[in-house]
Design a protein around this motif. Structure first.
Motif, PDB file in Angstrom:
ATOM      1  N   THR A 144       0.892  -1.135   0.042  1.00 20.09           N
ATOM      2  CA  THR A 144      -0.208  -0.175  -0.005  1.00 20.09           C
ATOM      3  C   THR A 144       0.860   1.239   0.188  1.00 20.09           C
ATOM      4  OG1 THR A 144      -1.719  -1.293   1.263  1.00 20.09           O
ATOM      5  CG2 THR A 144      -1.869   1.200   1.208  1.00 20.09           C
ATOM      6  N   VAL A 145       1.926   1.171   0.965  1.00 18.36           N
ATOM      7  CA  VAL A 145       2.772   2.402   0.831  1.00 18.36           C
ATOM      8  C   VAL A 145       3.498   2.836  -0.482  1.00 18.36           C
ATOM      9  CG1 VAL A 145       4.929   3.573   1.906  1.00 18.36           C
ATOM     10  CG2 VAL A 145       3.082   2.388   3.439  1.00 18.36           C
ATOM     11  N   ALA A 146       3.964   1.417  -0.892  1.00 16.91           N
ATOM     12  CA  ALA A 146       4.774   1.493  -2.194  1.00 16.91           C
ATOM     13  C   ALA A 146       3.802   2.166  -3.422  1.00 16.91           C
ATOM     14  CB  ALA A 146       5.263   0.141  -2.689  1.00 16.91           C
ATOM     15  N   ILE A 147       2.599   1.847  -3.479  1.00 14.31           N
ATOM     16  CA  ILE A 147       1.373   2.160  -4.477  1.00 14.31           C
ATOM     17  C   ILE A 147       1.197   3.828  -4.179  1.00 14.31           C
ATOM     18  CG2 ILE A 147      -0.699   1.885  -5.148  1.00 14.31           C
ATOM     19  CD1 ILE A 147      -0.804  -0.986  -4.780  1.00 14.31           C
ATOM     20  N   THR A 148       1.037   4.239  -3.081  1.00 16.29           N
ATOM     21  CA  THR A 148       0.851   5.485  -2.770  1.00 16.29           C
ATOM     22  C   THR A 148       2.294   6.500  -3.381  1.00 16.29           C
ATOM     23  OG1 THR A 148      -0.355   4.953  -0.690  1.00 16.29           O
ATOM     24  CG2 THR A 148       0.497   7.262  -0.886  1.00 16.29           C
TER      25      THR A 148
END
Length: 236
Positions: A144-148
């Protein structure tokens, strides 16, 4: 300093600040030790190297194409959290009830088997990806953080080269840290002895179970929030 260089290091630090706390290599090291306690030192070195490579690929793929993949399959981030939480919790429960946890006296597989055999290499390769890389090291939260962090990385501007390069460099640093921590994590086992190792493994398994429950709860909370937002009558 040239503005592009400043932008590069700004994005690099942003990636590191966003990913290192959630990937938490030091926190994942006990899980790595718990899951590889019966492997030899040479096999753990191979696993650590592959985990570093897989983590790099997973984080970079999530950053660059994660949003497109989820949109293509119609999968939301809360669903990713729920499913990832179930995987982590199930693995933690299994490890917690493993009667051989912490017994490093017998390596997995035939004692005469080495990592040079094709079967052994295939086993290590598969185990390095699942479950050691995903979901233990790079889980739903990390994805999720990487996508953000990847939002805006494809903007058509003068920065469309600098930002991707900085993102790749940041992910590479994170993967390198993961490799180094896992590679030398077994040094800690020799300091705490057999009894300490058993206690260490049990506590790690319980923490893993709790992490899975927390990820599952976060995903369920997100789904509930989405449901209430789209169905206001549900609050009455």
């Amino acid at each position: 300093m040239h503005p592009y260089i400043a932008l590069f290091f700004t994005k690099l630090l942003l990636v590191l600040a966003g990913l290192i706390p959630i990937v938490n290599p030091l926190g994942a090291a006990p899980i790595f030790l718990s899951m590889t306690a019966r492997y030899t030192s040479a096999e753990r070195a191979v696993l650590a190297r592959r985990i570093g490579i897989y983590c790099f690929c997973l984080l970079l793929g999530s950053m660059f194409v994660g949003t497109y993949v989820l949109d293509f399959f119609g999968v939301s981030l809360p669903i990713v959290r729920v499913c990832g939480g179930l995987l982590v919790a199930a693995a933690g429960w299994k490890l917690l009830n493993d009667s051989n946890a912490g017994d490093s006296s017998e390596p997995i597989g035939d004692a005469t088997e080495t990592i040079e055999t094709p079967q052994r290499r295939d086993e290590l390769r598969q185990r390095a990806f699942f479950p050691l890389s995903f979901p233990f090291t790079v889980g739903p939260g990390s994805i999720t953080v990487a996508i953000t962090l990847g939002v805006g990385i494809h903007d058509e501007s003068a920065h469309r080269v600098v930002l991707p390069l900085a993102s790749v460099a940041g992910v590479a640093v994170v993967a390198l840290i993961v490799y180094l921590v896992d590679r030398y994590a077994d040094k800690a086992l020799s300091l705490i002895g057999r009894t300490g190792t058993v206690v260490f493994m049990r506590l790690s398994a319980f923490i893993l179970l709790c992490l899975g429950a927390q990820i599952l709860w976060d995903g369920a909370s997100g789904l509930a929030g989405d449901f209430i937002a789209t169905h206001p009558w549900a609050t009455h």
